[in-house]
Design an enzyme around this catalytic site. Structure first.
Site, PDB file in Angstrom:
ATOM      1  N   LYS A 139       0.692  -1.010   0.071  1.00 57.05           N
ATOM      2  CA  LYS A 139      -0.135  -0.089   0.001  1.00 57.05           C
ATOM      3  C   LYS A 139       0.750   1.060   0.071  1.00 57.05           C
ATOM      4  O   LYS A 139       0.680   2.166  -0.545  1.00 57.05           O
ATOM      5  CB  LYS A 139      -0.917   0.016   1.285  1.00 57.05           C
ATOM      6  CG  LYS A 139      -1.821   1.310   1.338  1.00 57.05           C
ATOM      7  CD  LYS A 139      -2.937   0.636   2.406  1.00 57.05           C
ATOM      8  CE  LYS A 139      -2.802   0.745   3.675  1.00 57.05           C
ATOM      9  NZ  LYS A 139      -2.696   2.212   4.243  1.00 57.05           N
ATOM     10  N   ARG A 159       2.967   6.008  -3.200  1.00 59.92           N
ATOM     11  CA  ARG A 159       4.052   7.026  -3.545  1.00 59.92           C
ATOM     12  C   ARG A 159       4.302   6.731  -5.201  1.00 59.92           C
ATOM     13  O   ARG A 159       4.527   7.732  -5.769  1.00 59.92           O
ATOM     14  CB  ARG A 159       5.266   6.257  -2.670  1.00 59.92           C
ATOM     15  CG  ARG A 159       5.159   6.999  -1.294  1.00 59.92           C
ATOM     16  CD  ARG A 159       6.258   6.195  -0.314  1.00 59.92           C
ATOM     17  NE  ARG A 159       6.085   6.636   1.079  1.00 59.92           N
ATOM     18  CZ  ARG A 159       5.326   6.467   1.851  1.00 59.92           C
ATOM     19  NH1 ARG A 159       4.125   5.738   1.768  1.00 59.92           N
ATOM     20  NH2 ARG A 159       5.546   6.983   3.186  1.00 59.92           N
ATOM     21  N   ARG A 217      -9.100  12.044  12.445  1.00 57.97           N
ATOM     22  CA  ARG A 217      -7.437  11.659  12.918  1.00 57.97           C
ATOM     23  C   ARG A 217      -6.607  13.111  12.813  1.00 57.97           C
ATOM     24  O   ARG A 217      -7.121  13.867  12.079  1.00 57.97           O
ATOM     25  CB  ARG A 217      -7.044  10.628  11.819  1.00 57.97           C
ATOM     26  CG  ARG A 217      -8.005   9.249  11.782  1.00 57.97           C
ATOM     27  CD  ARG A 217      -7.231   8.491  10.795  1.00 57.97           C
ATOM     28  NE  ARG A 217      -6.071   7.974  10.891  1.00 57.97           N
ATOM     29  CZ  ARG A 217      -5.160   7.282   9.934  1.00 57.97           C
ATOM     30  NH1 ARG A 217      -5.760   6.831   9.059  1.00 57.97           N
ATOM     31  NH2 ARG A 217      -4.102   6.866  10.364  1.00 57.97           N
ATOM     32  N   SER A 229       7.129   8.831  12.365  1.00 56.76           N
ATOM     33  CA  SER A 229       5.973   8.480  11.478  1.00 56.76           C
ATOM     34  C   SER A 229       6.508   8.829   9.862  1.00 56.76           C
ATOM     35  O   SER A 229       6.991   9.946   9.651  1.00 56.76           O
ATOM     36  CB  SER A 229       5.103   9.585  11.657  1.00 56.76           C
ATOM     37  OG  SER A 229       4.039   9.834  10.461  1.00 56.76           O
ATOM     38  N   GLN A 250       4.664   9.192   7.565  1.00 56.28           N
ATOM     39  CA  GLN A 250       3.494   9.927   6.850  1.00 56.28           C
ATOM     40  C   GLN A 250       4.058  11.398   7.222  1.00 56.28           C
ATOM     41  O   GLN A 250       4.093  12.337   6.132  1.00 56.28           O
ATOM     42  CB  GLN A 250       2.268   9.739   7.305  1.00 56.28           C
ATOM     43  CG  GLN A 250       1.610   8.339   6.805  1.00 56.28           C
ATOM     44  CD  GLN A 250       0.199   8.352   7.179  1.00 56.28           C
ATOM     45  OE1 GLN A 250      -0.294   9.121   7.991  1.00 56.28           O
ATOM     46  NE2 GLN A 250      -0.526   7.165   7.064  1.00 56.28           N
ATOM     47  N   ASP A 256       1.597  -1.310  11.641  1.00 62.09           N
ATOM     48  CA  ASP A 256       0.273  -1.954  11.132  1.00 62.09           C
ATOM     49  C   ASP A 256      -0.139  -3.311  11.608  1.00 62.09           C
ATOM     50  O   ASP A 256      -1.081  -3.783  11.273  1.00 62.09           O
ATOM     51  CB  ASP A 256       0.336  -1.901   9.610  1.00 62.09           C
ATOM     52  CG  ASP A 256       0.201  -0.215   9.245  1.00 62.09           C
ATOM     53  OD1 ASP A 256      -0.016   0.617  10.153  1.00 62.09           O
ATOM     54  OD2 ASP A 256       0.589   0.295   8.112  1.00 62.09           O
ATOM     55  N   LYS A 261      -5.109   5.596  14.630  1.00 69.86           N
ATOM     56  CA  LYS A 261      -5.264   4.896  13.168  1.00 69.86           C
ATOM     57  C   LYS A 261      -6.639   4.762  12.800  1.00 69.86           C
ATOM     58  O   LYS A 261      -7.488   5.662  13.312  1.00 69.86           O
ATOM     59  CB  LYS A 261      -4.618   3.480  13.238  1.00 69.86           C
ATOM     60  CG  LYS A 261      -3.096   3.334  13.624  1.00 69.86           C
ATOM     61  CD  LYS A 261      -2.486   4.038  12.321  1.00 69.86           C
ATOM     62  CE  LYS A 261      -0.881   4.086  12.786  1.00 69.86           C
ATOM     63  NZ  LYS A 261       0.057   4.820  11.733  1.00 69.86           N
ATOM     64  N   ARG A 265      -6.845   1.140  17.537  1.00 68.36           N
ATOM     65  CA  ARG A 265      -6.721  -0.258  17.411  1.00 68.36           C
ATOM     66  C   ARG A 265      -6.351  -0.910  18.692  1.00 68.36           C
ATOM     67  O   ARG A 265      -6.447  -2.099  19.090  1.00 68.36           O
ATOM     68  CB  ARG A 265      -5.515  -0.492  16.528  1.00 68.36           C
ATOM     69  CG  ARG A 265      -6.115  -0.046  15.118  1.00 68.36           C
ATOM     70  CD  ARG A 265      -5.138  -0.255  13.922  1.00 68.36           C
ATOM     71  NE  ARG A 265      -5.576  -0.084  12.687  1.00 68.36           N
ATOM     72  CZ  ARG A 265      -5.002  -0.132  11.647  1.00 68.36           C
ATOM     73  NH1 ARG A 265      -3.739   0.077  11.489  1.00 68.36           N
ATOM     74  NH2 ARG A 265      -5.615   0.108  10.436  1.00 68.36           N
ATOM     75  N   ARG A 299      -7.684  -3.420   8.932  1.00 75.90           N
ATOM     76  CA  ARG A 299      -6.786  -4.563   9.886  1.00 75.90           C
ATOM     77  C   ARG A 299      -7.475  -5.079  10.956  1.00 75.90           C
ATOM     78  O   ARG A 299      -7.241  -6.227  11.247  1.00 75.90           O
ATOM     79  CB  ARG A 299      -5.583  -3.682  10.138  1.00 75.90           C
ATOM     80  CG  ARG A 299      -4.758  -3.132   8.927  1.00 75.90           C
ATOM     81  CD  ARG A 299      -3.403  -3.166   8.966  1.00 75.90           C
ATOM     82  NE  ARG A 299      -2.589  -2.037   7.973  1.00 75.90           N
ATOM     83  CZ  ARG A 299      -2.430  -2.304   6.810  1.00 75.90           C
ATOM     84  NH1 ARG A 299      -2.593  -3.682   6.371  1.00 75.90           N
ATOM     85  NH2 ARG A 299      -2.081  -1.487   6.033  1.00 75.90           N
TER      86      ARG A 299
HETATM   87  C1  S3P Z   1       2.495   4.667   6.012  1.00 78.21           C
HETATM   88  C2  S3P Z   1       2.975   5.003   7.140  1.00 78.21           C
HETATM   89  C3  S3P Z   1       2.127   4.463   8.656  1.00 78.21           C
HETATM   90  C4  S3P Z   1       1.260   3.308   8.558  1.00 78.21           C
HETATM   91  C5  S3P Z   1       0.440   3.592   7.346  1.00 78.21           C
HETATM   92  C6  S3P Z   1       1.029   3.738   6.055  1.00 78.21           C
HETATM   93  C7  S3P Z   1       2.780   5.322   4.926  1.00 78.21           C
HETATM   94  O1  S3P Z   1       1.552   5.681   9.454  1.00 78.21           O
HETATM   95  O2  S3P Z   1       0.600   3.206   9.727  1.00 78.21           O
HETATM   96  O3  S3P Z   1      -0.460   2.439   7.311  1.00 78.21           O
HETATM   97  O4  S3P Z   1       2.429   4.775   3.836  1.00 78.21           O
HETATM   98  O5  S3P Z   1       3.681   6.248   4.992  1.00 78.21           O
HETATM   99  P1  S3P Z   1       2.407   6.550  10.212  1.00 78.21           P
HETATM  100  O6  S3P Z   1       3.787   7.008   9.269  1.00 78.21           O
HETATM  101  O7  S3P Z   1       1.647   7.754  10.426  1.00 78.21           O
HETATM  102  O8  S3P Z   1       2.849   5.754  11.504  1.00 78.21           O
END
Ligand code: S3P
Length: 450
Positions: A38, A43, A140, A185, A187, A335, A362, A366, A408
């Site tokens: 994913k 990306r 979120r 993180s 993200q 995850d 999340k 969770r 999940r």
């Molecule tokens: C992800 C980063 C993770 C993960 C998410 C996908 C990504 O989140 O939990 O399912 O693709 O960068 P965080 O970076 O906020 O922990």
């Protein structure tokens, strides 16, 4: 050998997944593959959209989350062919060329889509954007990306002091920063790096522990000037950059493989070979945690495909022991903690999971969802502020459980149901399609073969 009966009932907008396990004799055998990763799928679509020239993507995940990314970037002007696993073509429009869309961008359920996209939108001067998502995403935290972007000079407004979507963004010329992220993180890291792509100078992100590094690998492959300091968990990008379209081959998602790794480990007499799984070291915490518990998992045919390590994973059932997981391991398996909790229910002793407060923000909380739903089935799970304490060895009994429309959670509960007596009904099972559209057919196939 006996089979478990797996059925799906659809009622209005909701699906129930019903798993009826035989009293004994179920085992899982076979060779399976899991859908594309994913994180890498998002990306590939995004970087392809902002690169010059064509990007070709093989093995894209056809889940709801990458579909949200594709629809947002189409609305921003990129030409993305119909999504399929064989070949997706993205005609990049070049850095800084995202168009002002005529409507609100909707990231659906996908945190990666909204947070990474925000970095790009905030750095597109003179354009106005509005972004939103489904009810889960709108609850979120967005401050984790809004704050550093505001430090770079971004103009972003939203609900509750710009901490929640919907958000409105007036693109700006940003200033480079060195951001010390309070959380590990990917993200957050990726959002700032993407904002840094368009920003004159060096933008650095330092994180307290290493999170997944797919952005770093892929941005480099697309031609960005990016350096990594592993001593300090820092990444620096130099802007303005030029990205060039690439061929991306997406490996199978270890986060999806994790369900079968645990299923194969806990269902007695099982042996599964999961082919073509991404084993990037920033994602393999689940393999280390399961090894600590005594799981029998082997990596076979290890290779590198398009810059990402890949292997086939063979799992054979074995008895499991408890373990303690905390610290730097957590971001490398964030995850997979729901499915690890299922493994812990069938392990001897008390498993403790700490430093995982991120699980509370999340797609669902969770920590609470896993504790409450596993306990409904007869497990002994205690919530901690930042994790779970699970005493294994209790037997589970099938009952009605709720996915909280979290993909999940749905899949973790389905695997728990394979070792529960009687019938388990998981409400809201349609959520699996977010990251694993073929999960239920694969479960049916494995259960009917045994
Ligand atoms: C992800 C980063 C993770 C993960 C998410 C996908 C990504 O989140 O939990 O399912 O693709 O960068 P965080 O970076 O906020 O922990």
């Amino acid at each position: 050998m006996l089979t478990a009966i797996v059925t799906v009932e659809t009622t209005e907008n909701q699906q129930d997944l019903i798993i009826n396990r035989p009293t004994s004799g179920l085992s899982l055998q076979g060779r399976i593959s899991v859908p594309g990763d994913k994180s890498i799928s998002h990306r590939a679509l995004m970087f392809g959209a902002i690169a010059q020239g064509e990007t070709q993507i093989q093995g894209l995940l056809l889940g709801e989350d990458p579909r949200s990314t594709a629809s947002c970037f189409r609305a921003l002007g990129a030409e993305i062919s119909e999504l399929n696993t064989e070949l997706v073509q993205v005609k990049g429009i070049g850095l800084g060329q995202l168009q002002e869309p005529v409507d609100v961008l909707n990231a659906g359920n996908s945190g990666t889509t909204i947070r990474l996209m925000l970095g790009l939108l905030a750095s597109h001067p003179e354009r106005f954007f509005a972004v939103t998502g489904d009810s889960s995403l709108r609850s979120r935290p967005m401050s984790r990306v809004v704050k550093p972007l505001q430090q770079m000079g971004a103009a972003i407004w939203g609900r509750q002091e710009s901490t929640l979507a919907p958000l409105a963004i007036q693109g700006q010329n940003l200033n480079p920063i060195h951001y010390n992220s309070p959380i590990a993180s990917a993200q957050v890291k990726s959002c700032i790096l993407l904002a840094g792509l368009m920003t004159e100078g060096k933008t650095t992100v330092t994180e307290p522990a290493l999170s997944r590094d797919h952005s770093e690998r892929m941005l480099k492959a697309f031609g960005a000037e990016l350096s990594v300091d592993p001593e300090t968990n820092s990444v620096t990008i130099s802007g303005p950059a030029q990205l060039h379209g690439q061929k991306v081959i997406v490996p199978g998602d270890i986060s999806s493989a994790a369900f079968w790794l645990v299923a194969g480990a806990i269902v007695p007499g099982s042996e599964l070979l999961i082919e073509n799984v991404g084993v990037n070291p920033t994602r393999t915490g689940i393999l280390e945690a399961l090894a600590m518990m005594g799981a029998n998992i082997q990596l076979e045919n290890e290779r590198t495909v398009a810059g990402e390590p890949v292997a086939d994973l063979r799992v054979r059932s074995s008895s499991l022991n408890s373990c303690t997981i905390a610290g730097d391991l957590i971001p490398r398996m964030i995850d997979e903690i729901p499915i690890l909790a299922v493994a812990a229910v069938f392990a001897q002793g008390t498993t403790v999971i700490r430093d995982a407060a991120e699980l509370r923000v999340k797609e669902s909380d969770r920590i609470t969802t896993m504790a409450t739903q596993l306990n409904r089935m007869g497990a002994s799970v205690t919530e901690l502020p930042d994790g779970l304490e699970i005493t294994g060895g209790t037997s589970l009994t099938g009952t009605d459980v709720d996915s909280y429309t979290d993909h999940r959670i749905t899949m973790s509960l389905a695997i728990a149901a394979l070792n529960a007596t009687g019938t388990t009904t998981i409400h809201g099972a349609e959520a699996a399609a977010i990251s694993y559209p073929n999960f239920i057919p694969t479960l049916k196939q494995l259960c009917s073969q045994s």
